[in-house]
Design an enzyme around this catalytic site. Structure first.
Site, PDB file in Angstrom:
ATOM      1  N   TYR A  15       0.807  -1.218   0.000  1.00 50.47           N
ATOM      2  CA  TYR A  15       0.000   0.000   0.000  1.00 50.47           C
ATOM      3  C   TYR A  15       0.844   1.274   0.000  1.00 50.47           C
ATOM      4  O   TYR A  15       0.296   2.374  -0.095  1.00 50.47           O
ATOM      5  CB  TYR A  15      -0.925   0.023   1.214  1.00 50.47           C
ATOM      6  CG  TYR A  15      -1.917  -1.112   1.248  1.00 50.47           C
ATOM      7  CD1 TYR A  15      -2.967  -1.164   0.341  1.00 50.47           C
ATOM      8  CD2 TYR A  15      -1.800  -2.139   2.175  1.00 50.47           C
ATOM      9  CE1 TYR A  15      -3.882  -2.209   0.357  1.00 50.47           C
ATOM     10  CE2 TYR A  15      -2.720  -3.187   2.206  1.00 50.47           C
ATOM     11  CZ  TYR A  15      -3.742  -3.217   1.290  1.00 50.47           C
ATOM     12  OH  TYR A  15      -4.648  -4.257   1.309  1.00 50.47           O
ATOM     13  N   HIS A  20      -4.697   6.060  -1.523  1.00 49.86           N
ATOM     14  CA  HIS A  20      -5.409   5.905  -0.257  1.00 49.86           C
ATOM     15  C   HIS A  20      -4.507   6.164   0.946  1.00 49.86           C
ATOM     16  O   HIS A  20      -5.001   6.271   2.072  1.00 49.86           O
ATOM     17  CB  HIS A  20      -5.973   4.485  -0.176  1.00 49.86           C
ATOM     18  CG  HIS A  20      -7.384   4.413   0.329  1.00 49.86           C
ATOM     19  ND1 HIS A  20      -8.247   5.495   0.388  1.00 49.86           N
ATOM     20  CD2 HIS A  20      -8.098   3.365   0.823  1.00 49.86           C
ATOM     21  CE1 HIS A  20      -9.410   5.118   0.882  1.00 49.86           C
ATOM     22  NE2 HIS A  20      -9.349   3.837   1.161  1.00 49.86           N
ATOM     23  N   ASN A  66     -10.684   0.724   7.339  1.00 51.40           N
ATOM     24  CA  ASN A  66     -12.079   0.567   7.776  1.00 51.40           C
ATOM     25  C   ASN A  66     -12.270   0.631   9.280  1.00 51.40           C
ATOM     26  O   ASN A  66     -13.389   0.800   9.755  1.00 51.40           O
ATOM     27  CB  ASN A  66     -12.652  -0.746   7.247  1.00 51.40           C
ATOM     28  CG  ASN A  66     -12.774  -0.759   5.734  1.00 51.40           C
ATOM     29  OD1 ASN A  66     -12.421   0.202   5.064  1.00 51.40           O
ATOM     30  ND2 ASN A  66     -13.271  -1.856   5.198  1.00 51.40           N
ATOM     31  N   ASP A  91      -7.195  11.120   2.155  1.00 50.51           N
ATOM     32  CA  ASP A  91      -7.319  11.285   0.710  1.00 50.51           C
ATOM     33  C   ASP A  91      -8.776  11.591   0.346  1.00 50.51           C
ATOM     34  O   ASP A  91      -9.696  11.181   1.045  1.00 50.51           O
ATOM     35  CB  ASP A  91      -6.865  10.009  -0.009  1.00 50.51           C
ATOM     36  CG  ASP A  91      -7.726   8.808   0.351  1.00 50.51           C
ATOM     37  OD1 ASP A  91      -8.512   8.344  -0.489  1.00 50.51           O
ATOM     38  OD2 ASP A  91      -7.619   8.318   1.501  1.00 50.51           O
ATOM     39  N   ASN A 112     -14.390   5.255   3.966  1.00 46.08           N
ATOM     40  CA  ASN A 112     -14.545   4.261   5.034  1.00 46.08           C
ATOM     41  C   ASN A 112     -13.806   4.629   6.314  1.00 46.08           C
ATOM     42  O   ASN A 112     -14.287   4.360   7.415  1.00 46.08           O
ATOM     43  CB  ASN A 112     -14.068   2.898   4.545  1.00 46.08           C
ATOM     44  CG  ASN A 112     -14.973   2.308   3.489  1.00 46.08           C
ATOM     45  OD1 ASN A 112     -16.159   2.634   3.426  1.00 46.08           O
ATOM     46  ND2 ASN A 112     -14.425   1.448   2.645  1.00 46.08           N
TER      47      ASN A 112
END
Length: 201
Positions: A15, A20, A66, A91, A112
Site C-alpha cells: 500500500y 489511499h 475501515n 485522501d 470508510n
C-alpha cells in the site's frame, strides 16, 4: 497544549505510495528533516514532535482504513486530547490532485476511514482532505485509490504534501479558521492540467 494528528492509510508494503495512503504520506512530509521517528505502538505507528510550545502526537493507524476510528479513539483517551484538538488527514477523490481542504466537521462522505471515526467519536472533528482526483471508470474506484500516482501527479502532489505539513502546524498554532484561510487552495493550474493530461493517456 497537546494535539492528535492522524494520517489515514493502510499498513503494508503493497500500500506504500498509493492514493489511499495520502494521510501517511502527509505525516512523513511533516517529520521530514527532523529526528522524529515513528514507532509501532497500540493500534498505530506513533511519533511525537513539538512545534512552538505545542505537543503533536502523530499516529498512522495499523487497524487498516475501515477501523481507523479504533486507533483514533484509543489515542484520544490515552493522551487525554480534546476532540477540538484532533486533526485527521485523508485522501479525497472529490478534489483534484494536490488540492487541500480543511473542514471542521461533517460526514465521512463515503470514505470508510472517516465513516468509522464518525461512528466512534461523532462528526465534530477537523479533517484535512488531500485531493487525489477521480479519473476512474465506473466500478474501478477501489483499484484507483489503491493505485500509485504517476510522475506527473507527483509533481503536483509532493508540494501539496509539504503544504499539508504547514497546514498541520498552522492548525495547532493559530487554529482551524485561520489555517483554512491560509491554506485551503487548489493546486497550480498549469501543474494540475499536466497531471490530468497524463491520466487521460
Amino acid at each position: 497544549m497537546k494535539y492528535l494528528i492522524v494520517g489515514l492509510g493502510n499498513v503494508g508494503s503493497e500500500y506504500e505510495g498509493t492514493r489511499h495512503n495520502c494521510g501517511f504520506m502527509a505525516l512523513d512530509a511533516l517529520v521530514k528533516g527532523t529526528d522524529v521517528k515513528f514507532q509501532l505502538d497500540r493500534h498505530a505507528y506513533r511519533a511525537e514532535m513539538r512545534h512552538k510550545g505545542r505537543i503533536l502526537v502523530l499516529i498512522k493507524p495499523t487497524t487498516f482504513m475501515n477501523l481507523s476510528g479504533k486507533a483514533v479513539k484509543y489515542w484520544m483517551m490515552q493522551e487525554k486530547i480534546e476532540q477540538q484538538n484532533l486533526l485527521v488527514l485523508v485522501d479525497d477523490i472529490a478534489l483534484p490532485v494536490g488540492a487541500l481542504r480543511m473542514k471542521k466537521q461533517g460526514s465521512g462522505g463515503g470514505h470508510n476511514g472517516l465513516g468509522n471515526i464518525e461512528q466512534l467519536i461523532g462528526p465534530n472533528y477537523c479533517r484535512l482532505r488531500i485531493g487525489v482526483g477521480d479519473n476512474f471508470s465506473r466500478g474501478r474506484q477501489v483499484d484507483y485509490v489503491l493505485g500509485q500516482f504517476s510522475a506527473e501527479e507527483h509533481a503536483v502532489l509532493d508540494p501539496a504534501l509539504e503544504q499539508a505539513a504547514e497546514f498541520v502546524k498552522a492548525f495547532c498554532t493559530v487554529g482551524p479558521d485561520r489555517a483554512m484561510n491560509m491554506f485551503n487552495k487548489k493546486p497550480k493550474k498549469e501543474a494540475q492540467e499536466k497531471a490530468e493530461t497524463s491520466n487521460e493517456k
